[in-house]
Enzyme design. Structure first.
Site, short mmCIF file in Angstrom:
data_model
loop_
_atom_site.label_atom_id
_atom_site.label_comp_id
_atom_site.label_asym_id
_atom_site.label_seq_id
_atom_site.Cartn_x
_atom_site.Cartn_y
_atom_site.Cartn_z
N HIS A 283 -14.41 -37.79 -26.29
CA HIS A 283 -14.43 -37.88 -24.83
C HIS A 283 -14.20 -39.29 -24.33
O HIS A 283 -13.89 -39.49 -23.15
CB HIS A 283 -15.72 -37.28 -24.26
CG HIS A 283 -16.93 -38.16 -24.38
ND1 HIS A 283 -17.88 -38.00 -25.37
CD2 HIS A 283 -17.36 -39.21 -23.65
CE1 HIS A 283 -18.83 -38.88 -25.23
NE2 HIS A 283 -18.53 -39.65 -24.19
N ASP B 116 -16.64 -33.67 -30.95
CA ASP B 116 -16.52 -34.85 -30.10
C ASP B 116 -16.33 -36.13 -30.91
O ASP B 116 -16.94 -37.15 -30.62
CB ASP B 116 -17.74 -34.98 -29.18
CG ASP B 116 -17.49 -35.96 -28.03
OD1 ASP B 116 -16.30 -36.17 -27.69
OD2 ASP B 116 -18.45 -36.53 -27.49
N GLY C 143 -21.48 -45.75 -21.95
CA GLY C 143 -20.81 -46.83 -22.66
C GLY C 143 -21.22 -46.92 -24.11
O GLY C 143 -20.53 -47.52 -24.92
N ASN C 144 -22.37 -46.31 -24.44
CA ASN C 144 -22.80 -46.25 -25.84
C ASN C 144 -22.07 -45.17 -26.63
O ASN C 144 -22.12 -45.14 -27.86
CB ASN C 144 -24.31 -45.97 -25.95
CG ASN C 144 -25.16 -47.23 -25.88
OD1 ASN C 144 -25.86 -47.46 -24.91
ND2 ASN C 144 -25.09 -48.05 -26.93
N SER C 145 -21.40 -44.26 -25.91
CA SER C 145 -20.73 -43.15 -26.58
C SER C 145 -19.75 -43.65 -27.63
O SER C 145 -18.92 -44.51 -27.36
CB SER C 145 -19.96 -42.30 -25.56
OG SER C 145 -20.84 -41.58 -24.74
N GLY D 66 -13.77 -14.61 -38.21
CA GLY D 66 -13.21 -13.66 -37.25
C GLY D 66 -14.23 -12.69 -36.69
O GLY D 66 -13.92 -11.50 -36.52
N VAL D 67 -15.44 -13.18 -36.38
CA VAL D 67 -16.46 -12.33 -35.78
C VAL D 67 -17.10 -13.08 -34.61
O VAL D 67 -17.05 -14.30 -34.54
CB VAL D 67 -17.57 -11.96 -36.80
CG1 VAL D 67 -17.02 -11.13 -37.93
CG2 VAL D 67 -18.28 -13.20 -37.33
N ILE E 227 -20.83 -13.64 -33.20
CA ILE E 227 -22.20 -13.49 -33.70
C ILE E 227 -23.19 -13.96 -32.64
O ILE E 227 -22.83 -14.70 -31.72
CB ILE E 227 -22.42 -14.27 -35.01
CG1 ILE E 227 -22.08 -15.75 -34.81
CG2 ILE E 227 -21.63 -13.66 -36.14
CD1 ILE E 227 -22.40 -16.63 -36.02
#
Length: 503
Positions: free
Chosen positions: A151, A181, A253-255, A311-312, A314
């Protein structure tokens, strides 16, 4: 650790040891405690001082222990890892838009002018200013690979890496993974860059010290410390949430910045905070190093992440669902839907199966299943231990590759209704099978659990229903205190357990 740090710790330990000895001598002289004839043992004295300790031999009281590994300072670890932490500055191109404040009616004398030079109603547009975004990151190799958050760089037109000495390097995106992310960048430095490594083992415990370094509010090189507050947090960020919660102060800003253990290993990548105000309140979340390391390796090699695909659809096995299925514990994951033509479909998995274990590893919940399946390479044969209609069985599945586009399920419409009063639902037969929900009592348990008009009831207690009368029959035949409904809507299929105790 340097000699002066060791000496400081030694001196501190000695000074602390002197005080209790002197105190003990003073108390003994006063006749309060003693270690000679007629004295009470320390354990008995401790028990006597605790009015709740009735029987020391059977006590489960937690004994206090002397603190260990409490750092006198974080300066040594910060001095080592600091040069590898960077600020990430991203230029994002905003979409062009009309000039503000120029709402001219058609035929206005200035319309022609603005048509030529750009105006709201003249068919032109003003150049949009570029937006600036900032985050954090860290070098993981001497040749300039940088880890940050997806991000932070998403939509970036130009990316600059600001080093701790003030120098800047241009960077390009090697690959991103929105589901976790994470993003990997590449710079072209003229010399070898200082870099840090991910922790070799996932042995971080709740209560361990951690240090976060980053670029909050553009203040590069900011260091904060705290402890691990929790592990395995699910904050609804994605299907593979498994965050470390820390109380070290992290802000905007720490991201993308690293969280270190006291040895200087990267144990997490900071990615989110919980805050009602926008600032730190001591609840931050970091992607665990073992997750980040695997994703980054894929991004470096392929530019994207390939994951196993079953392919389920849940969902968790709630206590109500467990009771309706005859399970003692609400563990594993309930299969709500099987995509036609998927690996699960080809291997015989069915709606209503409960996934208990994968390759012998017990699955605690639906998140465990999602992460386990995603961790395999496409084409891997995997053993699934299932519970189906009360019987356990094993199924071998060759996993596929996770598709780029998710499956969409068409919504159904209904017509005039019959009623099932016990559930607070107004129902009618569906044109293509199933029973359509036309109305929901807003005070009912069904409403509280998200049942909405337009939902289609496909099965009741594992048995297909085609009309409201058949549904009522299935409920009466079950003889249970709850009923398990399989619902289908535009989001797919899922189970809902509704109580019949208060009917």
């Amino acid at each position: 650790m340097t000699d002066h740090v060791k000496n400081a710790k030694t001196t501190s330990a000695k000074s602390k040891a002197v005080r209790p000895i002197a105190l003990a001598a003073a108390l003994a002289a006063a006749g309060i405690i003693g270690y000679g004839a007629g004295s009470t043992s320390p354990d008995v004295a401790r028990a006597a001082s605790n009015p709740f300790a009735e029987n020391r031999q059977e006590s489960t009281e937690i004994e206090p222990v002397a603190p260990s590994n409490a750092p006198a300072s974080f300066a040594d670890v910060v001095e080592r890892v600091g040069p590898a932490v960077v600020s990430v500055r991203v230029t994002q191109k905003a979409e062009a838009g009309p000039a503000a404040g120029m709402d001219l009616p058609p035929g206005h004398p200035l319309e022609r002018f603005f048509k030529q030079f750009g105006a709201p109603n003249g068919g032109g547009s003003q150049p949009a200013p570029k937006r600036q975004a900032q985050g954090s990151g860290f070098f993981i190799s001497s040749d300039g690979y940088v880890v940050t958050n997806n991000h932070v760089v998403e939509g970036g037109e130009e990316i600059l890496i600001a080093l701790s000495n003030g120098d800047e390097l241009k960077a390009k995106i090697v690959g991103t993974d929105p589901k976790t992310d994470l993003a990997l960048l590449k710079t072209e430095p003229e010399k070898a860059m200082p870099y840090v490594a991910f922790a070799p083992e996932d042995n971080l415990r709740i209560g361990d010290w951690v240090v976060a370094v980053g670029n909050p509010f553009g203040l590069g090189g900011t260091v904060t410390s705290g402890i691990v507050s929790a592990r395995g947090r699910d904050i609804g960020a994605g299907p593979y949430d498994d965050f470390i919660q820390i109380d070290a102060s992290i802000n905007r800003g720490n991201s993308g910045g690293p969280t270190f253990d006291l040895a200087g290993n990267v144990v997490g990548v900071n990615t989110a905070i919980f805050s009602p105000s926008g600032g730190s309140v001591g609840i931050g979340f970091a992607i665990p190093a073992n997750v980040a390391q695997d994703v980054i390796a894929d991004l470096k090699e392929h530019g994207s992440v390939t994951r196993g695909w079953l392919g389920v659809s849940i969902q968790p096995v709630t206590p109500e669902i467990a009771e309706s299925l005859g399970l003692e514990e609400g563990e594993g994951a309930l299969v709500a839907d099987v995509m036609k033509g998927s690996p699960a479909d080809k291997s015989g998995l069915e709606t209503g199966d409960v996934i208990l274990a994968i390759d012998g590893k017990k699955m605690k919940d639906a998140r465990d299943v999602s992460r386990a399946v995603a961790g395999y390479d496409p084409g891997t044969e995997v053993n699934f231990e299932l519970l189906r209609e009360g019987d356990e069985q094993d199924v071998e599945v060759v996993l596929g590759e996770f598709p780029k586009e998710p499956r969409q399920v068409a919504a159904r419409e209904g017509a005039p209704a019959g009623k099932v009063g016990e559930l607070g639902l107004a129902l009618t037969s569906g044109p293509d099978g199933g029973v359509v929900v036309q109305g929901v009592d807003p005070q009912s348990e069904a409403a509280a659990k998200g049942v909405r008009p337009g939902d289609v009831i496909v099965k009741v207690n594992g048995r297909t229903v085609s009309n409201p009368g058949e549904l009522e029959t299935r409920i009466e035949e079950s003889g249970k205190s709850s009923v398990l409904l399989l619902l289908r809507n535009e989001s797919g299929q899922h189970f809902v357990a509704l109580s019949l105790k208060d009917a």
